[in-house]
Design an enzyme around this catalytic site. Structure first.
Site, PDB file in Angstrom:
ATOM      1  N   HIS A 187       0.841  -1.204   0.000  1.00 61.74           N
ATOM      2  CA  HIS A 187       0.000   0.000   0.000  1.00 61.74           C
ATOM      3  C   HIS A 187       0.876   1.254   0.000  1.00 61.74           C
ATOM      4  CE1 HIS A 187      -3.575   2.417   1.458  1.00 61.74           C
ATOM      5  NE2 HIS A 187      -2.576   3.204   1.801  1.00 61.74           N
ATOM      6  N   GLU A 188       1.842   1.292   0.921  1.00 66.23           N
ATOM      7  CA  GLU A 188       2.720   2.463   1.013  1.00 66.23           C
ATOM      8  C   GLU A 188       3.641   2.558  -0.207  1.00 66.23           C
ATOM      9  OE1 GLU A 188       1.973   4.495   3.125  1.00 66.23           O
ATOM     10  OE2 GLU A 188       0.914   3.352   4.657  1.00 66.23           O
ATOM     11  N   HIS A 235       1.896   4.288  -3.075  1.00 65.60           N
ATOM     12  CA  HIS A 235       1.940   5.749  -2.926  1.00 65.60           C
ATOM     13  C   HIS A 235       3.285   6.286  -3.431  1.00 65.60           C
ATOM     14  CE1 HIS A 235      -1.768   6.389  -0.783  1.00 65.60           C
ATOM     15  NE2 HIS A 235      -1.422   5.640   0.248  1.00 65.60           N
TER      16      HIS A 235
END
Length: 276
Positions: A62-63, A66
């Site tokens: 998820h990170e 980004h």
């Protein structure tokens, strides 16, 4: 070709090599998956290890999503900050990004969104790109949910169930039942995380998607409330009617994807130190 040129010019290839920490997380996922598949030892411990390691894996990706979108949108500094090596220890807020979501899953069965990596928006002039950076994380959760639910859509775990053993304890039934229950619990968490991350709450990804499009006065108000987004989220979920509606929505969405109805029970069963 232009993207590969930008990568080789602006950052060393080592900046994209997965860190030993991430490789270790992958190893734990693989071993715990084998343990759950074979029913090795205490199946509740197996479920605990697979759900927790799988959840950490999804938080890392998820990170990473980004950071990767931010890199190709103009913020080359994410490579210097180590965000592209999938190392959770490099996050600007490791407690918010990893520790708090883990505690929320273990104690409450809630797929709490983590704190995003730090992105230097001064290098990103486009509102669309800024929104895409924020949307990349939730998109990863959506993809995870679809991948984890796919086996159930094709009939996997059809005989999955729960029963009471001779000592009154709960037993997972079905061929490779512990594995499929853990996978269903992970899919349920990913659906929950997708919904939570897309809520238009200041400080969360859903709010950050909208932030570039707000007028300056509203952006200043947003920035003022953003540090308290998690508190606001807890307050909302603490309200019984909102809580019931939220979990009803998550359960419905998970069911649409084919996730077994007992998926959420796996989140209770993984607390092997408690009697159920």
């Amino acid at each position: 070709m232009s993207n590969s040129y930008q990568v080789s010019r602006n950052a060393p290839r080592s900046a994209f090599v997965p860190s030993p920490v991430f490789v270790g997380i992958l190893a734990i996922v693989a071993v715990s998956g084998w343990m759950a598949w074979t029913g090795y030892g205490n199946v509740r411990v197996d479920i605990f290890l697979l759900v927790l390691s799988g959840w950490v894996l999804s938080l890392c990706l998820h990170e990473y999503a980004h950071a990767l979108v931010a890199y190709f949108s103009g913020d080359g500094g994410v490579a210097d900050r180590g965000y592209l090596r999938l190392n959770p220890l490099k996050y600007s807020h490791p407690v918010l990004s990893i520790v708090l979501p883990l505690v929320a899953v273990v104690l409450g069965g809630i797929g709490l969104p983590g704190g995003a990596v730090w992105v230097d928006h001064t290098h990103i002039g486009s509102k669309v790109k800024q929104s895409l950076i924020s949307a990349a994380g939730p998109a990863t959760n959506v993809v995870f949910a679809l991948l984890l639910a796919a086996p159930f859509a094709f009939g996997a775990g059809d005989d999955l169930g729960l029963a009471h053993g001779p000592n009154g304890d709960v037993v997972v039934t079905g061929e490779h039942g512990a594995f499929w229950l853990a996978l269903a619990a992970l899919a349920f968490l990913q659906v929950m995380a997708s919904v939570l991350n897309l809520l238009p709450v200041p400080g969360l990804d859903g709010g950050n998607i909208l932030h570039p499009w707000l007028s300056p006065p509203y952006q200043r108000a947003y920035d003022m409330f953003a540090p308290y987004g998690f508190i606001l989220l807890f307050v909302l979920l603490w309200q019984s009617k909102i809580n019931a509606a939220f979990f009803g929505l998550v359960t419905w969405l998970a069911g649409v994807l084919g996730v077994p109805e007992i998926a959420d029970y796996g989140l209770f069963l993984m607390r092997f130190w408690e009697d159920v």
